[in-house]
Design an enzyme around this catalytic site. Structure first.
Site, PDB file in Angstrom:
ATOM      1  N   CYS A 169     -14.323  18.236 -17.459  1.00 18.97           N
ATOM      2  CA  CYS A 169     -14.181  17.483 -18.703  1.00 18.97           C
ATOM      3  C   CYS A 169     -15.530  16.870 -19.098  1.00 18.97           C
ATOM      4  O   CYS A 169     -16.453  17.591 -19.448  1.00 18.97           O
ATOM      5  CB  CYS A 169     -13.071  16.440 -18.565  1.00 18.97           C
ATOM      6  N   HIS A 219      -8.381  19.868 -16.497  1.00 15.90           N
ATOM      7  CA  HIS A 219      -8.372  19.077 -15.262  1.00 15.90           C
ATOM      8  C   HIS A 219      -7.632  19.819 -14.152  1.00 15.90           C
ATOM      9  O   HIS A 219      -6.401  19.806 -14.110  1.00 15.90           O
ATOM     10  CB  HIS A 219      -7.721  17.714 -15.508  1.00 15.90           C
ATOM     11  N   GLU A 254      -7.435  18.942 -11.104  1.00 12.65           N
ATOM     12  CA  GLU A 254      -6.988  18.014 -10.057  1.00 12.65           C
ATOM     13  C   GLU A 254      -5.573  17.503 -10.274  1.00 12.65           C
ATOM     14  O   GLU A 254      -4.980  16.952  -9.341  1.00 12.65           O
ATOM     15  CB  GLU A 254      -7.961  16.829  -9.944  1.00 12.65           C
ATOM     16  N   SER A 271       1.017  -6.554  10.401  1.00  7.17           N
ATOM     17  CA  SER A 271       2.131  -6.825   9.489  1.00  7.17           C
ATOM     18  C   SER A 271       3.329  -5.932   9.721  1.00  7.17           C
ATOM     19  O   SER A 271       4.411  -6.227   9.234  1.00  7.17           O
ATOM     20  CB  SER A 271       1.668  -6.635   8.043  1.00  7.17           C
ATOM     21  N   GLY A 272       3.166  -4.840  10.419  1.00  5.81           N
ATOM     22  CA  GLY A 272       4.241  -3.872  10.541  1.00  5.81           C
ATOM     23  C   GLY A 272       4.121  -2.761   9.531  1.00  5.81           C
ATOM     24  O   GLY A 272       4.824  -1.750   9.616  1.00  5.81           O
ATOM     25  N   GLY A 273       3.223  -2.922   8.548  1.00  8.67           N
ATOM     26  CA  GLY A 273       2.933  -1.852   7.608  1.00  8.67           C
ATOM     27  C   GLY A 273       2.101  -0.777   8.271  1.00  8.67           C
ATOM     28  O   GLY A 273       1.508  -0.976   9.333  1.00  8.67           O
ATOM     29  N   VAL A 274       2.030   0.377   7.635  1.00 14.32           N
ATOM     30  CA  VAL A 274       1.360   1.508   8.262  1.00 14.32           C
ATOM     31  C   VAL A 274      -0.136   1.264   8.422  1.00 14.32           C
ATOM     32  O   VAL A 274      -0.727   1.649   9.439  1.00 14.32           O
ATOM     33  CB  VAL A 274       1.631   2.807   7.476  1.00 14.32           C
ATOM     34  N   ASP A 275      -0.788   0.612   7.457  1.00 12.59           N
ATOM     35  CA  ASP A 275      -2.238   0.442   7.530  1.00 12.59           C
ATOM     36  C   ASP A 275      -2.649  -0.385   8.743  1.00 12.59           C
ATOM     37  O   ASP A 275      -3.481   0.039   9.550  1.00 12.59           O
ATOM     38  CB  ASP A 275      -2.768  -0.224   6.251  1.00 12.59           C
ATOM     39  N   SER A 295      -0.892  -1.129  11.319  1.00 16.20           N
ATOM     40  CA  SER A 295      -0.413  -0.522  12.564  1.00 16.20           C
ATOM     41  C   SER A 295      -1.340   0.584  13.040  1.00 16.20           C
ATOM     42  O   SER A 295      -1.608   0.710  14.239  1.00 16.20           O
ATOM     43  CB  SER A 295       1.005   0.025  12.370  1.00 16.20           C
TER      44      SER A 295
END
Length: 587
Positions: free
Chosen positions: A156, A243, A245, A297-301, A303
């Site tokens: 583009c 595009h 993507e 926190s128990g979140g994936v990041d 953890s």
């Protein structure tokens, strides 16, 4: 508290270098969505940003430069650079390239040709952008990059820029193209290998190339765009007005694969396993025998960060969980169970509900909520961290989108779009050195890495939770009673979706407590109670999202249970707004 559980296996053998990566050049990606991050890390404060009116509309609206991402030494064997000129989909380009097992990095648009030569990428992609290349002040790239012999693909605005720099002409056109278009491919070699003669593509432009230099050849066209794709006859320079993507170009992934594998010569062997081994080795070298603190926190990041740290340094890791009273139902218990099952190190729990709710009393403005939550979290974290002896490092779950959005910039100045909780969130006076082992990864890559590290699927695939927690799902002033209602309603939404076997089929599902009451009849009595909205979306990247078309029977069960089981609710609504124009979260 004493910790029990299994020890994650240590990596064997030396770290393997990444073998493939690609760069994207970046004018300034102002993304309209916050990538969901752990509520127990640091708050997000969106900053006001002036909009620009531009001719190429598949863009953000920022008129500033984006960060030059700090080079990661263990990702430098093969890479693709994306120079971002303002496209909201610059990150999507990078993700699509990484799907080909090729590492890709986003850098600012004005990176010098000399710096590019030092980084030695296998290829360069010039992204879209909101400006017109012929206007004064439009972002440019160092034209010396076209002389490096490195393959270049312009998308583009990036195509228009390359064409103009190499002798072509770009004009505004009355025949603008927005949305799906049928593209006729007249040259199906190299980057268009495997394409049909006519295919659907996604267009979003008001400017287009009106004349190409003699050294260029047209490769594709649409009914209104004679130069939908071009190539240089002597240099490895390509351009496409559409595009590749986005998913609306069905075979766009094949086009990008042709570019990075066939044209650039990447071998497509970059693996997250290599990343994990190298990250663990890097952590060991950085930390030595010192102690590291990690917000959990128990979140994936958080953890996955904890799992990487534990594999690298074991008992030198201390984790802090701040329970701010804004968590989902049984969140603390879930964290404790997961922690004890997978880590054998100490965990500090801070009970801070009263403090947070006191700070939020009487506040109904969303940004002020975020600010107060962030301030309270910093103070709680600072107080608890002071109790941990010999702590030298702070580990954060910073992701690649966080780095890009926040303007974290090693090589030059960059405007900050969002004050991300994971990028410089804690005050400098804490005196910690930062460890950010995930700063080169997207969310989907973090999930795959979590599985590589042996974390359970139910943890890895938990739906994202916003940084300020339930505060942005409880519209208006936050009170303890409102949180009880919201927490119970939210738990029912998730439980019913899980029971229907649709949790993994949806990207995010939750309840929102609305700041209104409605009239109802329960039994023979009139009621005037709360209304709850149910929000459930499907998305690949959280940049755009469609509302989930859940079965009516499931919606009926959710509604019936909330009204019958949650005291103070007499109406349930289902949010059928897509993003855009709506956002996923309500605040």
């Amino acid at each position: 508290m004493p910790a029990t559980g299994i020890t994650l296996p240590s990596p064997s053998g030396p770290p393997l270098p990444c073998s493939a990566a690609i760069f994207v050049l970046d004018h300034r990606s102002r993304l309209p969505w916050p990538f969901p991050v752990s509520p127990l890390l640091f708050y997000t404060a969106a900053l006001a940003f002036p909009a620009i009116s531009g001719k190429n509309t598949m863009t953000s609206s920022a008129n500033t430069t984006s960060p030059a991402i700090a080079e990661t030494t263990w990702l430098t064997d093969q890479r693709i650079l994306v120079l971002d000129f303002g496209s909201q989909y610059a990150q999507l380009i990078a993700r699509r390239v990484r799907e080909q097992n090729v590492y890709c990095q986003i850098v600012r648009h004005d990176i010098s040709a000399e710096r590019i030569a030092e980084l030695a990428p296998k290829g360069i992609i010039l992204s879209g952008g909101p400006n017109s290349v012929y206007e004064e002040g439009a972002p440019k790239c160092d034209e010396g990059l076209f002389d490096l012999g490195i393959p270049v693909l312009g998308i583009c605005y990036g195509m228009q820029l390359a064409c103009q720099a190499l002798g072509g002409k770009v004009d505004n056109t009355p025949s603008r193209e927005y949305g799906r278009a049928m593209c006729e491919f007249t040259d199906r070699d190299s980057i268009f290998r495997g394409m049909q003669e006519s295919e659907q593509v996604w267009m979003s432009h008001g400017d287009q190339v009106s004349q190409i230099a003699d050294q260029f050849t047209a490769m594709a066209k649409t009914s209104t765009c004679p130069y939908a794709a071009i190539r240089h006859n002597e240099r490895p320079v390509f351009g496409m007005q559409f595009h590749p993507e986005v998913t609306h170009t069905p075979h766009g992934g094949q086009i990008l694969r042709n570019f990075v594998i066939d044209v650039c010569g990447c071998d497509g062997s970059w693996k997250l396993g290599d990343f994990a081994d190298a990250a663990i080795e890097s952590i060991r070298k950085q930390v030595g025998n010192k102690r590291v603190i990690c917000g959990l926190s128990g979140g994936v990041d958080s953890s996955v960060v904890a799992a990487l740290l534990y594999k690298a340094i074991g008992p030198q890791l201390s984790c802090i969980l701040v329970d701010n009273g804004l968590l989902r139902k049984n969140e603390q218990q879930i964290v404790l169970e997961e922690f004890s099952n997978h880590f054998k190190t100490d965990l500090h729990i801070v009970e801070a509900e009263d403090r947070f709710l006191a700070d939020l009393a009487g506040i109904d403005e969303p940004q002020e909520k975020r600010r107060r939550i962030g301030h309270a979290f910093i103070e709680c974290f600072k107080d608890e961290a002071a109790k941990i002896e010999d702590a030298h490092f702070l580990a954060q779950g910073t992701l690649y989108p966080d780095v890009i959005e926040s303007g974290a910039d090693k090589d030059g100045p960059a405007a900050t779009i969002k004050l991300h909780h994971n990028v410089g969130g804690l005050p400098e006076e804490l005196g910690f050195e930062l460890i950010e082992p995930l700063r080169d990864l997207f969310k989907d890559e973090v999930r795959r890495l979590g599985l590589e590290l042996g974390l359970p699927e139910q943890l890895v695939w938990r739906h994202p939770f916003p940084g300020p927690g339930l505060a942005v799902r409880c519209l208006g002033e936050i009170t303890r009673d409102k949180l009880v209602v919201l927490r119970e309603a939210d738990a029912i939404v998730v439980e019913e979706i899980e029971n229907a076997g649709l949790y993994r089929e949806t990207s995010q599902a939750f309840a929102v407590l609305l700041p209104v009451q409605s009239v109802g009849v329960m039994g023979d009595a009139r009621t005037y109670d709360n209304a709850v909205a149910v929000r459930c979306v499907n998305t690949d990247d959280f940049m755009t999202a469609d509302w989930s078309h859940l079965p009516y029977e499931l919606l009926a069960r959710i509604s019936t249970r909330i009204i019958n089981e949650v005291k103070g609710v007499n109406r349930v609504c289902y949010d059928i707004s897509s993003k855009p124009p709506a956002t996923i979260e309500w605040e």
